[in-house]
Write a protein that holds these residues in place. Structure first.
Motif, short mmCIF file in Angstrom:
data_model
loop_
_atom_site.label_atom_id
_atom_site.label_comp_id
_atom_site.label_asym_id
_atom_site.label_seq_id
_atom_site.Cartn_x
_atom_site.Cartn_y
_atom_site.Cartn_z
N LEU A 144 0.82 -1.20 0.00
CA LEU A 144 0.00 0.00 0.00
C LEU A 144 0.86 1.26 0.00
CD1 LEU A 144 -2.87 -0.92 2.50
CD2 LEU A 144 -2.93 -0.95 0.01
N ALA A 145 1.94 1.24 0.78
CA ALA A 145 2.82 2.41 0.84
C ALA A 145 3.44 2.72 -0.51
CB ALA A 145 3.90 2.19 1.89
N ASP A 146 3.62 1.69 -1.33
CA ASP A 146 4.22 1.88 -2.65
C ASP A 146 3.23 2.40 -3.69
OD1 ASP A 146 6.75 1.15 -1.86
OD2 ASP A 146 6.55 -0.95 -2.47
N ILE A 147 1.94 2.44 -3.34
CA ILE A 147 0.94 3.01 -4.25
C ILE A 147 0.97 4.53 -4.04
CG2 ILE A 147 -1.49 3.03 -4.94
CD1 ILE A 147 -1.78 0.26 -3.77
N ASP A 148 1.99 5.18 -4.59
CA ASP A 148 2.22 6.59 -4.29
C ASP A 148 2.28 7.50 -5.52
OD1 ASP A 148 4.62 5.69 -5.30
OD2 ASP A 148 5.81 6.23 -3.54
N PRO B 138 -0.04 8.35 -9.46
CA PRO B 138 -1.25 8.04 -10.22
C PRO B 138 -1.09 6.78 -11.06
CG PRO B 138 -0.77 10.38 -10.37
CD PRO B 138 0.41 9.75 -9.69
N GLU B 139 0.11 6.56 -11.58
CA GLU B 139 0.34 5.39 -12.43
C GLU B 139 0.21 4.08 -11.65
OE1 GLU B 139 1.69 8.97 -14.12
OE2 GLU B 139 2.40 8.05 -12.24
N GLU B 140 0.55 4.12 -10.37
CA GLU B 140 0.47 2.91 -9.54
C GLU B 140 -0.84 2.82 -8.77
OE1 GLU B 140 3.89 4.09 -7.38
OE2 GLU B 140 5.22 2.65 -8.37
N GLY B 141 -1.72 3.83 -8.92
CA GLY B 141 -2.91 3.93 -8.11
C GLY B 141 -3.92 2.82 -8.35
N TYR B 142 -4.80 2.66 -7.38
CA TYR B 142 -5.88 1.68 -7.47
C TYR B 142 -7.12 2.38 -8.02
CZ TYR B 142 -9.52 -1.60 -5.95
OH TYR B 142 -10.59 -2.46 -5.91
N THR B 143 -7.65 1.86 -9.11
CA THR B 143 -8.84 2.45 -9.72
C THR B 143 -10.07 1.68 -9.24
OG1 THR B 143 -7.61 3.13 -11.68
CG2 THR B 143 -10.01 3.07 -11.85
N GLY C 221 -13.03 6.28 -7.76
CA GLY C 221 -11.96 7.00 -8.45
C GLY C 221 -10.60 6.40 -8.19
N LEU C 222 -9.57 7.17 -8.53
CA LEU C 222 -8.18 6.73 -8.41
C LEU C 222 -7.69 7.02 -6.99
CD1 LEU C 222 -5.64 5.67 -9.98
CD2 LEU C 222 -5.06 8.09 -10.33
N THR C 223 -7.12 5.99 -6.34
CA THR C 223 -6.59 6.15 -4.98
C THR C 223 -5.11 5.85 -4.96
OG1 THR C 223 -8.70 5.52 -3.95
CG2 THR C 223 -6.72 5.36 -2.59
N TYR C 224 -4.33 6.82 -4.51
CA TYR C 224 -2.92 6.59 -4.20
C TYR C 224 -2.57 7.47 -3.01
CZ TYR C 224 -2.15 10.83 -7.06
OH TYR C 224 -2.18 12.10 -7.59
N PHE C 225 -1.45 7.15 -2.35
CA PHE C 225 -1.17 7.71 -1.03
C PHE C 225 0.08 8.57 -1.00
CE2 PHE C 225 -3.14 3.46 -0.40
CZ PHE C 225 -4.35 3.88 0.17
N ASP C 226 0.07 9.54 -0.07
CA ASP C 226 1.29 10.28 0.19
C ASP C 226 2.10 9.57 1.28
OD1 ASP C 226 0.19 10.93 2.68
OD2 ASP C 226 -0.26 12.99 2.15
N ILE C 227 3.15 10.18 1.75
CA ILE C 227 4.05 9.53 2.69
C ILE C 227 3.38 9.22 4.02
CG2 ILE C 227 4.98 11.67 3.65
CD1 ILE C 227 7.76 10.27 3.62
N THR D 127 -4.78 9.82 1.23
CA THR D 127 -5.03 9.76 -0.21
C THR D 127 -4.79 11.13 -0.85
OG1 THR D 127 -6.58 8.93 -1.88
CG2 THR D 127 -7.48 10.33 -0.15
N VAL D 128 -4.43 11.11 -2.12
CA VAL D 128 -4.03 12.33 -2.82
C VAL D 128 -5.04 12.65 -3.91
CG1 VAL D 128 -2.19 13.42 -4.17
CG2 VAL D 128 -1.60 11.77 -2.38
N ASN D 129 -5.44 13.92 -3.97
CA ASN D 129 -6.21 14.47 -5.10
C ASN D 129 -7.57 13.82 -5.33
OD1 ASN D 129 -4.24 16.34 -5.72
ND2 ASN D 129 -3.20 15.01 -7.18
N LYS D 130 -8.23 13.34 -4.27
CA LYS D 130 -9.62 12.91 -4.43
C LYS D 130 -10.54 14.09 -4.14
CE LYS D 130 -10.79 8.42 -4.04
NZ LYS D 130 -11.13 7.13 -3.39
#
Length: 385
Positions: free
Chosen positions: A336-340, A342-347, A351-357, A361-364
């Motif tokens: 999960l930490a490596d989903i950081d 947009p390219e690695e995000g979970y759709t 919407g698209l979910t990816y994480f900061d440090i 979640t970022v940009n939802k």
């Protein structure tokens, strides 16, 4: 052999074997399944269960059944501590979807971190939920984002409403959101004419509403949950208050409409997701949900559906039977930490979910709903830029 001795032997064997007893992997879902927030819990349970059913109908996770352990924290901090302890010490549970209430996630955070098990919240928005822990994640926005969004929406979209009262639940969610709203309101130059608080167990809000009414606000921001918000709106109208109401996402429950009745009409609120904005896949899930449960899904069902999907994907990609439970849990966290990006995000359907440090979640985005003809509808005016 005595029953208690057999139980101890089975527990010891489970500790050695890890989670794949009976060709099954287990994930806990922690939320308020009874109590004043049970309407949230019911949607969380149904959304999570629908996703697990879809996964299992498609062959499971690497051929193993996904089993969900539902743990009831009742929306209370004391119960959340007990639930987090029970989950984290169970050697068959790989990860947690939960908690919903921010106060519950904050109580569980230390326990999950100490025991090394991921918790992915589909509902906790308090700013500090993920901070200071490598094991906490969430798939929706934070309250500082939501609060700033609401203040900007009032300023830029409701230009005829110039004076604001703030009425907040005095807990981690309500107070944190209200504080962030007030800070942004000051920056924007909104006129705050009243500020009142209440405790979660309150049912009579007449004293605070009388004080607010004396200040004659154009709009009242309710920073709290649906069960109190419904009573507040109803009692406000009974007292002759005519101000517009704007609720945060804690008001986003069909039970708000039932509690408030006709007084809910015209209420605005923020939400992390609407099915109308989710595209074809979200609408298909909504249809499947209604077929399965006989009711329409809400935001929390959708976020829980996606949270289970993310955890399931992490298990699928990292699970090794020979690993210890500690290693299996850590592999999920690392994934999960490596989903950081947009390219690695979970759709997912939200919407698209990816994480900061921090695991945030970022940009939802946030959306706005309005109560019209006794139902929640997507507001004509949105602010997605």
């Amino acid at each position: 052999m005595k029953n208690w001795l057999i139980g101890l032997l089975l527990l010891a064997l489970a500790s050695v074997w890890g989670c794949d007893a009976g060709n099954q992997v287990r994930v806990a879902v922690a939320g308020p399944f009874t109590g004043s927030n049970a309407a949230f819990g019911e949607m969380i349970k149904r959304g999570a269960s629908l996703k697990a059913k879809e996964i299992n109908d498609a062959g499971g996770i690497n051929g193993m059944e996904l089993f969900l352990d539902f743990e009831n924290d009742t929306g209370k901090e004391k119960e959340a501590i007990a639930v987090a302890t029970r989950i984290s010490t169970n050697p068959r549970i790989l990860a947690v979807v939960g908690h919903f209430n921010s106060a519950c996630s904050l109580r569980g955070k230390t326990i999950y971190g100490r025991k090394g098990i991921v918790a992915l919240s589909p509902g906790s928005t308090n700013v500090t939920v993920c901070e200071g822990s490598d094991w906490m994640f969430r798939n929706l926005y934070r309250d500082d984002f939501q609060a700033a969004f609401i203040a900007k929406y009032i300023k830029n979209k409701l230009t005829d409403l110039t004076s604001v009262a703030v009425f907040y639940d005095n807990d981690a969610y309500g107070k944190g959101l209200a504080d962030a709203f007030l800070a942004e309101a000051e920056v924007l130059g909104l006129s705050i004419v009243a500020k009142e608080s209440y405790d979660r167990d309150n049912t009579d809000f007449k004293a605070q509403l009388t004080s607010i009414k004396a200040k004659n606000p154009d709009i009242i921001f309710i920073s709290g949950l649906y069960s109190q918000a419904g009573l507040i709106v109803k009692q406000a109208r009974e007292s002759g208050l005519t101000a517009r109401f704007f609720g945060a996402d804690g008001v986003d429950s069909p039970d708000f409409l039932e509690i408030a009745g006709e007084a809910a009409e015209g209420t605005l609120l923020t939400t992390p997701f609407t099915f109308g904005a989710g595209g074809d896949q979200a609408l298909k899930v909504a249809e499947a949900f209604k077929t399965e449960y006989g009711v329409d899904p809400d935001t929390w069902a959708a976020l829980s559906y996606d949270a289970v999907g993310m955890i399931a994907e992490a298990i699928e990609k990292t699970y090794k039977t020979e690993n210890s439970i500690e290693d299996k849990r850590k592999a999920i966290r690392d994934y999960l930490a490596d989903i950081d990006t947009p390219e690695e995000g979970y759709t997912g359907i939200t919407g698209l979910t990816y994480f900061d440090i921090n695991g945030d979640t970022v940009n939802k985005p946030a959306y706005v709903k309005i109560v019209k003809d006794g139902k929640f509808n997507t507001a004509e005016q949105q602010m997605l830029e």
